[in-house]
Design a protein around this motif. Structure first.
Motif, PDB file in Angstrom:
ATOM      1  N   LEU A 114     -30.270 -72.384 -62.119  1.00 60.22           N
ATOM      2  CA  LEU A 114     -29.933 -73.671 -61.519  1.00 60.22           C
ATOM      3  C   LEU A 114     -30.891 -74.035 -60.391  1.00 60.22           C
ATOM      4  N   PHE A 115     -31.312 -75.296 -60.397  1.00 61.53           N
ATOM      5  CA  PHE A 115     -32.171 -75.804 -59.326  1.00 61.53           C
ATOM      6  C   PHE A 115     -32.006 -77.326 -59.290  1.00 61.53           C
ATOM      7  N   PRO A 116     -32.325 -77.948 -58.147  1.00 64.01           N
ATOM      8  CA  PRO A 116     -32.195 -79.412 -58.065  1.00 64.01           C
ATOM      9  C   PRO A 116     -33.338 -80.111 -58.787  1.00 64.01           C
ATOM     10  N   VAL A 117     -32.988 -81.081 -59.642  1.00 63.68           N
ATOM     11  CA  VAL A 117     -34.037 -81.865 -60.284  1.00 63.68           C
ATOM     12  C   VAL A 117     -34.429 -83.046 -59.397  1.00 63.68           C
ATOM     13  N   LYS A 118     -33.538 -83.414 -58.502  1.00 63.92           N
ATOM     14  CA  LYS A 118     -33.864 -84.462 -57.547  1.00 63.92           C
ATOM     15  C   LYS A 118     -32.905 -84.368 -56.375  1.00 63.92           C
ATOM     16  N   GLU A 119     -33.431 -84.524 -55.166  1.00 66.69           N
ATOM     17  CA  GLU A 119     -32.586 -84.503 -53.975  1.00 66.69           C
ATOM     18  C   GLU A 119     -33.102 -85.553 -53.010  1.00 66.69           C
ATOM     19  N   ILE A 120     -32.202 -86.382 -52.489  1.00 65.07           N
ATOM     20  CA  ILE A 120     -32.580 -87.438 -51.559  1.00 65.07           C
ATOM     21  C   ILE A 120     -31.568 -87.481 -50.423  1.00 65.07           C
ATOM     22  N   GLU A 121     -31.833 -88.348 -49.464  1.00 61.27           N
ATOM     23  CA  GLU A 121     -30.913 -88.552 -48.350  1.00 61.27           C
ATOM     24  C   GLU A 121     -30.582 -90.040 -48.262  1.00 61.27           C
ATOM     25  N   VAL A 122     -29.285 -90.358 -48.249  1.00 59.70           N
ATOM     26  CA  VAL A 122     -28.824 -91.734 -48.150  1.00 59.70           C
ATOM     27  C   VAL A 122     -27.897 -91.841 -46.950  1.00 59.70           C
ATOM     28  N   ASP A 123     -28.276 -92.654 -45.973  1.00 58.80           N
ATOM     29  CA  ASP A 123     -27.478 -92.815 -44.748  1.00 58.80           C
ATOM     30  C   ASP A 123     -27.164 -91.466 -44.104  1.00 58.80           C
ATOM     31  N   GLY A 124     -28.145 -90.568 -44.098  1.00 60.98           N
ATOM     32  CA  GLY A 124     -27.970 -89.265 -43.461  1.00 60.98           C
ATOM     33  C   GLY A 124     -27.234 -88.252 -44.318  1.00 60.98           C
ATOM     34  N   ILE A 125     -26.853 -88.613 -45.548  1.00 59.32           N
ATOM     35  CA  ILE A 125     -26.105 -87.713 -46.424  1.00 59.32           C
ATOM     36  C   ILE A 125     -27.052 -87.187 -47.507  1.00 59.32           C
ATOM     37  N   GLN A 126     -27.293 -85.864 -47.497  1.00 65.26           N
ATOM     38  CA  GLN A 126     -28.183 -85.245 -48.470  1.00 65.26           C
ATOM     39  C   GLN A 126     -27.425 -84.983 -49.766  1.00 65.26           C
ATOM     40  N   MET A 127     -28.036 -85.387 -50.877  1.00 68.79           N
ATOM     41  CA  MET A 127     -27.372 -85.258 -52.175  1.00 68.79           C
ATOM     42  C   MET A 127     -28.412 -85.016 -53.246  1.00 68.79           C
ATOM     43  N   GLY A 128     -27.947 -84.608 -54.420  1.00 65.27           N
ATOM     44  CA  GLY A 128     -28.871 -84.376 -55.513  1.00 65.27           C
ATOM     45  C   GLY A 128     -28.127 -84.093 -56.803  1.00 65.27           C
ATOM     46  N   VAL A 129     -28.897 -83.756 -57.836  1.00 62.23           N
ATOM     47  CA  VAL A 129     -28.353 -83.395 -59.142  1.00 62.23           C
ATOM     48  C   VAL A 129     -29.043 -82.122 -59.604  1.00 62.23           C
ATOM     49  N   LEU A 130     -28.251 -81.137 -60.065  1.00 59.13           N
ATOM     50  CA  LEU A 130     -28.801 -79.889 -60.573  1.00 59.13           C
ATOM     51  C   LEU A 130     -29.272 -80.060 -62.007  1.00 59.13           C
ATOM     52  N   ASN A 131     -30.069 -79.126 -62.474  1.00 61.43           N
ATOM     53  CA  ASN A 131     -30.617 -79.221 -63.825  1.00 61.43           C
ATOM     54  C   ASN A 131     -29.564 -79.071 -64.918  1.00 61.43           C
ATOM     55  N   ASN A 132     -28.337 -78.655 -64.569  1.00 66.59           N
ATOM     56  CA  ASN A 132     -27.267 -78.638 -65.573  1.00 66.59           C
ATOM     57  C   ASN A 132     -26.437 -79.919 -65.537  1.00 66.59           C
ATOM     58  N   GLY A 133     -26.894 -80.919 -64.727  1.00 69.85           N
ATOM     59  CA  GLY A 133     -26.215 -82.208 -64.674  1.00 69.85           C
ATOM     60  C   GLY A 133     -25.177 -82.341 -63.591  1.00 69.85           C
ATOM     61  N   THR A 134     -24.979 -81.296 -62.776  1.00 71.04           N
ATOM     62  CA  THR A 134     -23.950 -81.337 -61.735  1.00 71.04           C
ATOM     63  C   THR A 134     -24.436 -82.098 -60.506  1.00 71.04           C
ATOM     64  N   PRO A 135     -23.767 -83.190 -60.103  1.00 68.83           N
ATOM     65  CA  PRO A 135     -24.098 -83.857 -58.846  1.00 68.83           C
ATOM     66  C   PRO A 135     -23.537 -83.058 -57.674  1.00 68.83           C
ATOM     67  N   TYR A 136     -24.261 -83.029 -56.570  1.00 70.57           N
ATOM     68  CA  TYR A 136     -23.822 -82.204 -55.442  1.00 70.57           C
ATOM     69  C   TYR A 136     -24.233 -82.823 -54.110  1.00 70.57           C
ATOM     70  N   LEU A 137     -23.589 -82.336 -53.039  1.00 75.49           N
ATOM     71  CA  LEU A 137     -24.008 -82.603 -51.661  1.00 75.49           C
ATOM     72  C   LEU A 137     -24.414 -81.280 -51.029  1.00 75.49           C
TER      73      LEU A 137
END
Length: 309
Positions: A17-40
Protein backbone atom coordinates in the motif's frame (compact mmCIF):
# COMPACT_ATOMS: atom_id res chain seq x y z
CA UNK A 1 -7.08 -5.50 10.17
CA UNK A 2 -10.72 -5.17 9.21
CA UNK A 3 -11.48 -5.89 5.57
CA UNK A 4 -13.66 -2.80 5.32
CA UNK A 5 -10.53 -0.68 5.65
CA UNK A 6 -8.00 -2.65 3.69
CA UNK A 7 -7.93 -5.89 1.74
CA UNK A 8 -7.58 -9.06 3.77
CA UNK A 9 -4.19 -9.93 5.27
CA UNK A 10 -3.50 -12.22 2.36
CA UNK A 11 -4.37 -9.48 -0.12
CA UNK A 12 -2.05 -7.05 1.65
CA UNK A 13 0.77 -9.51 1.09
CA UNK A 14 -0.04 -9.29 -2.63
CA UNK A 15 -0.45 -5.50 -2.69
CA UNK A 16 1.97 -3.06 -1.03
CA UNK A 17 0.00 0.00 0.00
CA UNK A 18 1.14 3.51 -0.88
CA UNK A 19 -0.54 6.83 -1.74
CA UNK A 20 -1.19 7.39 -5.43
CA UNK A 21 -2.00 11.01 -4.73
CA UNK A 22 -1.96 13.22 -1.64
CA UNK A 23 -2.94 16.89 -1.41
CA UNK A 24 -3.91 19.47 1.17
CA UNK A 25 -7.27 21.26 1.08
CA UNK A 26 -7.93 24.04 3.61
CA UNK A 27 -5.14 22.65 5.81
CA UNK A 28 -6.55 19.09 5.69
CA UNK A 29 -4.14 16.49 4.25
CA UNK A 30 -5.86 13.73 2.30
CA UNK A 31 -5.18 11.17 -0.38
CA UNK A 32 -6.08 7.86 -1.99
CA UNK A 33 -4.15 4.60 -1.58
CA UNK A 34 -3.33 2.32 -4.49
CA UNK A 35 -6.07 -0.10 -3.37
CA UNK A 36 -8.66 2.69 -3.80
CA UNK A 37 -9.03 3.60 -0.12
CA UNK A 38 -9.52 7.35 0.52
CA UNK A 39 -7.78 8.54 3.69
CA UNK A 40 -6.76 11.48 5.87
CA UNK A 41 -3.41 11.88 7.59
CA UNK A 42 -3.22 12.45 11.33
CA UNK A 43 -2.71 16.16 10.68
CA UNK A 44 -5.74 16.22 8.38
CA UNK A 45 -7.92 14.30 10.82
CA UNK A 46 -6.99 16.51 13.78
CA UNK A 47 -7.78 19.67 11.76
CA UNK A 48 -11.07 18.19 10.60
CA UNK A 49 -12.11 17.52 14.20
CA UNK A 50 -10.61 20.67 15.72
CA UNK A 51 -8.54 18.56 18.14
CA UNK A 52 -4.84 18.65 19.03
CA UNK A 53 -3.08 15.90 17.09
CA UNK A 54 -1.44 14.57 20.26
CA UNK A 55 -4.87 13.66 21.61
CA UNK A 56 -5.69 11.61 18.53
CA UNK A 57 -2.24 10.01 18.43
CA UNK A 58 -2.82 8.62 21.93
CA UNK A 59 -6.29 7.42 20.97
CA UNK A 60 -5.35 5.71 17.73
CA UNK A 61 -1.91 4.26 18.49
CA UNK A 62 -3.21 2.68 21.71
CA UNK A 63 -6.54 1.63 20.22
CA UNK A 64 -6.71 -1.83 21.81
CA UNK A 65 -6.63 -0.17 25.25
CA UNK A 66 -8.47 3.04 24.35
CA UNK A 67 -11.51 1.27 22.90
CA UNK A 68 -12.29 0.00 26.41
CA UNK A 69 -12.35 3.56 27.83
CA UNK A 70 -15.36 5.93 27.65
CA UNK A 71 -14.21 7.85 24.55
CA UNK A 72 -12.99 4.74 22.74
CA UNK A 73 -16.15 2.81 23.61
CA UNK A 74 -18.34 5.44 21.92
CA UNK A 75 -16.16 5.54 18.79
CA UNK A 76 -15.97 1.75 18.68
CA UNK A 77 -19.75 1.59 19.00
CA UNK A 78 -20.10 3.95 16.03
CA UNK A 79 -17.76 1.78 13.97
CA UNK A 80 -19.53 -1.43 14.96
CA UNK A 81 -22.89 0.09 14.01
CA UNK A 82 -21.48 0.19 10.47
CA UNK A 83 -20.32 -3.41 10.73
CA UNK A 84 -16.68 -2.45 11.41
CA UNK A 85 -14.80 -4.34 14.14
CA UNK A 86 -11.33 -2.85 13.99
CA UNK A 87 -8.19 -3.82 15.87
CA UNK A 88 -6.31 -0.94 14.23
CA UNK A 89 -7.51 2.44 12.99
CA UNK A 90 -4.85 3.24 10.39
CA UNK A 91 -2.23 1.76 8.11
CA UNK A 92 1.36 2.94 8.01
CA UNK A 93 2.49 4.24 4.63
CA UNK A 94 5.60 5.91 3.25
CA UNK A 95 5.24 9.01 1.08
CA UNK A 96 8.36 10.65 -0.36
CA UNK A 97 10.48 8.85 2.21
CA UNK A 98 8.36 10.00 5.16
CA UNK A 99 6.41 7.47 7.22
CA UNK A 100 2.88 8.51 8.14
CA UNK A 101 -0.45 7.04 9.22
CA UNK A 102 -3.37 6.84 6.79
CA UNK A 103 -6.85 6.86 8.39
CA UNK A 104 -9.62 5.51 6.11
CA UNK A 105 -12.74 7.60 5.56
CA UNK A 106 -14.89 5.24 7.66
CA UNK A 107 -12.64 5.71 10.70
CA UNK A 108 -12.40 9.48 10.14
CA UNK A 109 -16.17 9.86 10.07
CA UNK A 110 -16.63 7.89 13.31
CA UNK A 111 -14.02 10.01 15.12
CA UNK A 112 -15.49 13.21 13.66
CA UNK A 113 -18.96 12.16 14.79
CA UNK A 114 -17.68 11.63 18.32
CA UNK A 115 -16.11 15.09 18.49
CA UNK A 116 -19.16 16.70 16.89
CA UNK A 117 -21.77 15.22 19.23
CA UNK A 118 -20.18 13.54 22.25
CA UNK A 119 -16.87 15.12 23.32
CA UNK A 120 -18.35 18.38 24.60
CA UNK A 121 -20.56 16.48 27.06
CA UNK A 122 -17.54 15.36 29.06
CA UNK A 123 -15.91 18.77 29.51
CA UNK A 124 -15.14 22.14 27.98
CA UNK A 125 -14.34 20.92 24.47
CA UNK A 126 -15.60 23.34 21.82
CA UNK A 127 -17.31 21.16 19.23
CA UNK A 128 -18.16 24.00 16.80
CA UNK A 129 -15.58 23.07 14.15
CA UNK A 130 -16.25 19.34 14.35
CA UNK A 131 -20.00 19.89 14.22
CA UNK A 132 -19.80 22.21 11.21
CA UNK A 133 -17.54 19.81 9.35
CA UNK A 134 -19.75 16.84 10.18
CA UNK A 135 -22.85 18.64 8.90
CA UNK A 136 -21.07 19.64 5.70
CA UNK A 137 -19.90 16.09 5.06
CA UNK A 138 -23.31 14.60 5.84
CA UNK A 139 -24.47 15.90 2.45
CA UNK A 140 -21.16 15.34 0.70
CA UNK A 141 -19.59 12.14 1.97
CA UNK A 142 -15.96 12.13 2.91
CA UNK A 143 -15.29 9.37 0.40
CA UNK A 144 -16.64 11.46 -2.48
CA UNK A 145 -14.97 14.62 -1.16
CA UNK A 146 -11.52 12.98 -1.13
CA UNK A 147 -11.95 11.39 -4.56
CA UNK A 148 -13.01 14.67 -6.14
CA UNK A 149 -10.31 16.65 -4.33
CA UNK A 150 -7.52 14.47 -5.71
CA UNK A 151 -9.01 14.53 -9.21
CA UNK A 152 -10.73 11.12 -9.33
CA UNK A 153 -14.38 11.47 -10.35
CA UNK A 154 -16.35 8.47 -9.02
CA UNK A 155 -19.45 9.40 -11.03
CA UNK A 156 -18.01 10.14 -14.46
CA UNK A 157 -20.60 8.43 -16.71
CA UNK A 158 -17.91 7.62 -19.29
CA UNK A 159 -16.01 5.73 -16.64
CA UNK A 160 -18.81 3.77 -15.10
CA UNK A 161 -18.84 0.07 -14.39
CA UNK A 162 -19.20 -0.93 -18.06
CA UNK A 163 -16.43 1.37 -19.26
CA UNK A 164 -14.18 0.18 -16.46
CA UNK A 165 -14.79 -3.46 -17.36
CA UNK A 166 -14.19 -2.86 -21.07
CA UNK A 167 -10.95 -0.98 -20.46
CA UNK A 168 -9.55 -3.63 -18.13
CA UNK A 169 -10.59 -6.42 -20.50
CA UNK A 170 -8.88 -4.73 -23.45
CA UNK A 171 -5.71 -4.09 -21.47
CA UNK A 172 -5.48 -7.68 -20.24
CA UNK A 173 -6.98 -9.74 -23.06
CA UNK A 174 -3.76 -11.40 -24.22
CA UNK A 175 -2.74 -14.36 -22.07
CA UNK A 176 0.26 -16.58 -22.87
CA UNK A 177 -0.76 -19.76 -24.71
CA UNK A 178 -1.72 -22.51 -22.27
CA UNK A 179 -2.66 -20.23 -19.35
CA UNK A 180 -5.73 -18.43 -18.01
CA UNK A 181 -6.07 -15.51 -15.61
CA UNK A 182 -8.62 -15.19 -12.83
CA UNK A 183 -9.72 -11.82 -14.22
CA UNK A 184 -10.40 -13.08 -17.75
CA UNK A 185 -12.05 -16.28 -16.54
CA UNK A 186 -14.36 -14.16 -14.33
CA UNK A 187 -15.59 -12.09 -17.30
CA UNK A 188 -19.05 -13.66 -17.44
CA UNK A 189 -19.47 -13.39 -13.66
CA UNK A 190 -18.38 -9.74 -13.77
CA UNK A 191 -20.91 -8.98 -16.50
CA UNK A 192 -23.71 -10.50 -14.45
CA UNK A 193 -22.59 -8.56 -11.37
CA UNK A 194 -22.63 -5.28 -13.31
CA UNK A 195 -26.08 -6.13 -14.69
CA UNK A 196 -27.35 -6.42 -11.12
CA UNK A 197 -25.96 -3.00 -10.13
CA UNK A 198 -22.41 -3.80 -8.96
CA UNK A 199 -20.23 -0.69 -9.17
CA UNK A 200 -17.16 -2.25 -10.81
CA UNK A 201 -14.36 0.28 -10.40
CA UNK A 202 -11.17 1.27 -8.56
CA UNK A 203 -12.67 0.64 -5.10
CA UNK A 204 -14.41 -2.64 -5.98
CA UNK A 205 -12.21 -5.18 -7.76
CA UNK A 206 -13.69 -8.64 -7.14
CA UNK A 207 -10.95 -10.47 -9.05
CA UNK A 208 -8.51 -9.55 -6.26
CA UNK A 209 -10.69 -11.27 -3.69
CA UNK A 210 -11.21 -14.29 -5.95
CA UNK A 211 -7.53 -14.41 -6.95
CA UNK A 212 -6.23 -14.41 -3.39
CA UNK A 213 -8.71 -17.04 -2.22
CA UNK A 214 -8.10 -19.27 -5.27
CA UNK A 215 -4.34 -18.91 -4.78
CA UNK A 216 -4.63 -20.22 -1.22
CA UNK A 217 -6.73 -23.13 -2.46
CA UNK A 218 -4.16 -23.87 -5.17
CA UNK A 219 -1.26 -23.95 -2.72
CA UNK A 220 -3.04 -25.88 0.05
CA UNK A 221 -4.15 -28.56 -2.42
CA UNK A 222 -0.73 -28.74 -4.15
CA UNK A 223 -2.30 -28.23 -7.56
CA UNK A 224 1.11 -27.49 -9.11
CA UNK A 225 1.72 -31.24 -8.88
CA UNK A 226 -1.57 -32.05 -10.61
CA UNK A 227 -1.81 -29.42 -13.37
CA UNK A 228 1.65 -27.92 -13.71
CA UNK A 229 3.18 -24.82 -12.14
CA UNK A 230 1.38 -21.50 -12.12
CA UNK A 231 3.42 -18.45 -13.10
CA UNK A 232 3.35 -14.65 -12.85
CA UNK A 233 2.16 -12.34 -15.61
CA UNK A 234 1.66 -8.54 -15.62
CA UNK A 235 -1.85 -7.18 -15.11
CA UNK A 236 -2.44 -3.57 -16.24
CA UNK A 237 -4.96 -1.13 -14.76
CA UNK A 238 -6.47 1.79 -16.73
CA UNK A 239 -4.62 5.10 -16.48
CA UNK A 240 -7.39 6.72 -14.43
CA UNK A 241 -7.25 3.99 -11.77
CA UNK A 242 -5.26 4.87 -8.61
CA UNK A 243 -3.68 1.41 -8.91
CA UNK A 244 -2.18 2.40 -12.29
CA UNK A 245 0.64 4.32 -10.61
CA UNK A 246 2.17 1.05 -9.42
CA UNK A 247 2.63 0.01 -13.05
CA UNK A 248 1.85 -3.49 -14.32
CA UNK A 249 1.19 -5.77 -11.34
CA UNK A 250 2.53 -9.31 -11.48
CA UNK A 251 -0.44 -11.61 -10.86
CA UNK A 252 -0.72 -15.37 -10.96
CA UNK A 253 -1.88 -17.10 -14.13
CA UNK A 254 -2.73 -20.80 -14.20
CA UNK A 255 -2.36 -23.74 -16.62
CA UNK A 256 -5.38 -24.29 -18.87
CA UNK A 257 -5.59 -27.86 -17.63
CA UNK A 258 -6.84 -26.45 -14.31
CA UNK A 259 -9.80 -24.56 -15.83
CA UNK A 260 -12.32 -27.20 -14.85
CA UNK A 261 -11.01 -27.23 -11.30
CA UNK A 262 -11.24 -23.44 -11.10
CA UNK A 263 -14.81 -23.36 -12.43
CA UNK A 264 -15.98 -26.05 -10.00
CA UNK A 265 -14.26 -24.23 -7.14
CA UNK A 266 -15.97 -20.95 -8.11
CA UNK A 267 -19.44 -22.51 -8.22
CA UNK A 268 -19.16 -24.91 -5.31
CA UNK A 269 -16.84 -23.05 -2.93
CA UNK A 270 -16.18 -19.35 -3.53
CA UNK A 271 -19.64 -18.16 -4.59
CA UNK A 272 -21.62 -19.80 -1.76
CA UNK A 273 -19.06 -19.24 1.05
CA UNK A 274 -16.94 -16.14 0.25
CA UNK A 275 -18.88 -14.08 -2.27
CA UNK A 276 -21.69 -12.89 0.08
CA UNK A 277 -19.18 -11.57 2.64
CA UNK A 278 -17.27 -9.73 -0.11
CA UNK A 279 -20.44 -8.05 -1.40
CA UNK A 280 -21.55 -7.08 2.11
CA UNK A 281 -18.15 -5.57 2.91
CA UNK A 282 -18.21 -3.46 -0.26
CA UNK A 283 -21.72 -2.25 0.56
CA UNK A 284 -20.58 -1.22 4.07
CA UNK A 285 -17.69 0.73 2.52
CA UNK A 286 -20.10 2.56 0.24
CA UNK A 287 -18.26 1.26 -2.84
CA UNK A 288 -21.48 -0.37 -4.10
CA UNK A 289 -25.18 0.04 -3.28
CA UNK A 290 -26.68 -2.21 -0.61
CA UNK A 291 -27.98 -5.32 -2.37
CA UNK A 292 -29.81 -8.49 -1.46
CA UNK A 293 -26.82 -10.84 -1.45
CA UNK A 294 -28.96 -14.00 -1.52
CA UNK A 295 -30.79 -12.77 -4.63
CA UNK A 296 -27.54 -11.64 -6.25
CA UNK A 297 -26.00 -15.04 -5.57
CA UNK A 298 -28.83 -16.81 -7.43
CA UNK A 299 -28.31 -14.46 -10.38
CA UNK A 300 -24.55 -14.90 -10.68
CA UNK A 301 -24.34 -18.67 -10.15
CA UNK A 302 -24.40 -20.71 -13.33
CA UNK A 303 -27.43 -22.96 -13.87
CA UNK A 304 -27.06 -26.70 -13.59
CA UNK A 305 -28.53 -29.22 -16.00
CA UNK A 306 -31.23 -31.45 -14.49
CA UNK A 307 -30.22 -34.98 -13.60
CA UNK A 308 -31.08 -37.44 -16.33
CA UNK A 309 -32.15 -40.91 -15.28
Amino acid sequence: MDKSFLPSHEQQQELELFPVKEIEVDGIQMGVLNNGTPYLTMCGLSRLCGVDSGVLVRLTTNWLDERNKPRGKKIDSMLQSKGLRLTKLYTTITNQGIETHAYPDSVCMAILEYYAFEAHKAGSFDNTKALNNYRALAEHTLRRFIYLSVGIDPENPQRGAWQCFHERLQLNSQMPFGYFSVFSEMADLTLRMINTGFNFGPASIPDISVGVTWGKYWVSNKLDDRYGKRTRYPHVYPEWFPQHKAGPVDTWIYPDDALGEFRRWMQKSYLPTKFPAYIESKAREGAIPVVNTAKLLTQVKKPELPNKH
